[in-house]
Design a protein around this motif. Structure first.
Motif, PDB file in Angstrom:
ATOM      1  N   LEU A 192       0.810  -1.210   0.000  1.00 36.71           N
ATOM      2  CA  LEU A 192       0.000   0.000   0.000  1.00 36.71           C
ATOM      3  C   LEU A 192       0.847   1.265   0.000  1.00 36.71           C
ATOM      4  CD1 LEU A 192      -3.036  -0.961   2.275  1.00 36.71           C
ATOM      5  CD2 LEU A 192      -2.846  -0.958  -0.218  1.00 36.71           C
ATOM      6  N   LEU A 205      -5.793  -3.733  -0.885  1.00 40.34           N
ATOM      7  CA  LEU A 205      -6.806  -3.007  -0.113  1.00 40.34           C
ATOM      8  C   LEU A 205      -7.799  -3.978   0.519  1.00 40.34           C
ATOM      9  CD1 LEU A 205      -7.502  -0.107  -2.647  1.00 40.34           C
ATOM     10  CD2 LEU A 205      -6.562   0.177  -0.342  1.00 40.34           C
ATOM     11  N   ARG A 206      -8.228  -4.967  -0.246  1.00 41.06           N
ATOM     12  CA  ARG A 206      -9.202  -5.936   0.268  1.00 41.06           C
ATOM     13  C   ARG A 206      -8.600  -6.766   1.402  1.00 41.06           C
ATOM     14  NH1 ARG A 206     -10.413  -7.670  -5.955  1.00 41.06           N
ATOM     15  NH2 ARG A 206     -11.063  -5.590  -6.624  1.00 41.06           N
ATOM     16  N   ILE A 220      -6.070   2.884   4.146  1.00 38.70           N
ATOM     17  CA  ILE A 220      -7.127   2.678   3.155  1.00 38.70           C
ATOM     18  C   ILE A 220      -8.022   3.914   3.084  1.00 38.70           C
ATOM     19  CG2 ILE A 220      -9.123   1.258   2.523  1.00 38.70           C
ATOM     20  CD1 ILE A 220      -7.726  -1.085   3.979  1.00 38.70           C
ATOM     21  N   GLN A 250     -11.982   1.312  -5.314  1.00 41.36           N
ATOM     22  CA  GLN A 250     -11.690   0.060  -4.627  1.00 41.36           C
ATOM     23  C   GLN A 250     -11.458   0.274  -3.143  1.00 41.36           C
ATOM     24  OE1 GLN A 250     -11.727  -3.180  -6.006  1.00 41.36           O
ATOM     25  NE2 GLN A 250     -12.781  -1.986  -7.571  1.00 41.36           N
ATOM     26  N   ALA A 251     -10.833   1.381  -2.788  1.00 43.19           N
ATOM     27  CA  ALA A 251     -10.616   1.689  -1.379  1.00 43.19           C
ATOM     28  C   ALA A 251     -11.946   1.916  -0.669  1.00 43.19           C
ATOM     29  CB  ALA A 251      -9.715   2.918  -1.245  1.00 43.19           C
ATOM     30  N   ALA A 254     -13.696  -1.417  -0.262  1.00 43.79           N
ATOM     31  CA  ALA A 254     -13.126  -2.213   0.829  1.00 43.79           C
ATOM     32  C   ALA A 254     -13.639  -1.729   2.179  1.00 43.79           C
ATOM     33  CB  ALA A 254     -11.606  -2.146   0.774  1.00 43.79           C
TER      34      ALA A 254
END
Length: 271
Positions: A192, A205-206, A220, A250-251, A254
């Motif tokens: 990250l 991120l997940r 995140i 995507q962040a 998540a």
């Protein structure tokens, strides 16, 4: 030879060829045994049709296949993907992302044979079945090599992302020890922070959210809201608006806590 005799010979062949073709068709219509399938797959021992039937049988049986057929599928998959066993690098022409190549990987994944673990990790191909298979083998067999591949800064993105997903499955199922979780957290921290491939960031991120770590959650949240932070983390080849938006989406996804793909596949019943 007289014209009459020549005509008779031609007529005879005209009868023989359809009969032979019909006999061959009858031969293909019958079932293929596991032993015959294994022979067809080993060292290109069979014709294309025989290998296709053998692969279809392996896919149908999955974990119910016997050890001989499983071993043959793994060997054939190594050859199909042309992966160097020592380095894990694709060689002699690189990727072969053909439908057949993907079918081989699917068969190895569904076979759940530990002998296939090195290939499932090393082949630079993404598949929903592979992360689930790596998680199903259990941390005792797969944690160390999967973590090493996920953390490799030079790793192919397909290899890194499928291994990050396999680790996420292990985390979500409570399969890892506190020491193993600490090692995963460190790997995610590094993923990250840039520069990274955008798809690797998305999978990290997940996994980071699944770990439930407050530091990772703050990171995140930063990526979800701070455009400059995203610009810093992405490799320069992904600095366009589309990829910047994608990472921030995507962040936020998540942080929502909703299930995100790739999803865990249930294992097929064993033999």
């Amino acid at each position: 030879m007289s014209k009459a005799r020549a005509g008779a010979v031609v007529a005879a062949w005209a009868l023989v060829v359809p009969v032979a073709a019909a006999a061959q068709e009858r031969e293909w219509s019958g079932p293929i045994t596991e032993s015959a399938a294994a022979r067809a797959l080993m060292d290109n021992g069979g014709t294309r049709q025989e290998r296709e039937r053998a692969l279809a049988l392996a896919l149908d049986l999955g974990p119910r296949a016997g050890p001989e057929l499983k071993a043959a599928v793994i060997e054939a998959a190594w050859a199909e993907w042309r992966v160097d066993r020592g380095t894990g690098a694709a060689i002699v022409g690189g990727l072969q992302a053909s439908e057949t190549g993907l079918d081989y990987m699917q068969a190895v994944a569904e076979g759940r044979d530990p002998r296939g673990i090195p290939l499932l990790i090393a082949a630079p191909v993404g598949s929903r079945a592979i992360p689930s298979a790596l998680a199903d083998f259990g941390p005792a067999l797969t944690f160390a090599p999967v973590l090493a591949a996920a953390a490799d800064p030079e790793g192919h993105r397909y290899i890194v992302t499928k291994c990050l997903t396999a680790l996420r499955f292990m985390v979500e199922e409570g399969a890892l020890s506190p020491r193993q979780l600490a090692r995963v957290r460190q790997a995610v921290r590094e993923r990250l922070h840039g520069p990274q491939d955008y798809s690797i960031v998305a999978h990290a991120l997940r996994l980071g959210f699944a770990l439930g770590d407050s530091e990772l959650r703050r990171r995140i949240e930063e990526l979800a809201t701070d455009r400059a932070a995203v610009e810093e983390i992405l490799d320069s080849s992904y600095s366009d608006t589309y990829h910047l938006n994608y990472v921030q989406e995507q962040a936020r996804a998540a942080l929502s806590g909703d299930p995100l793909p790739p999803y865990r596949l249930p294992p097929r019943p064993p033999r």
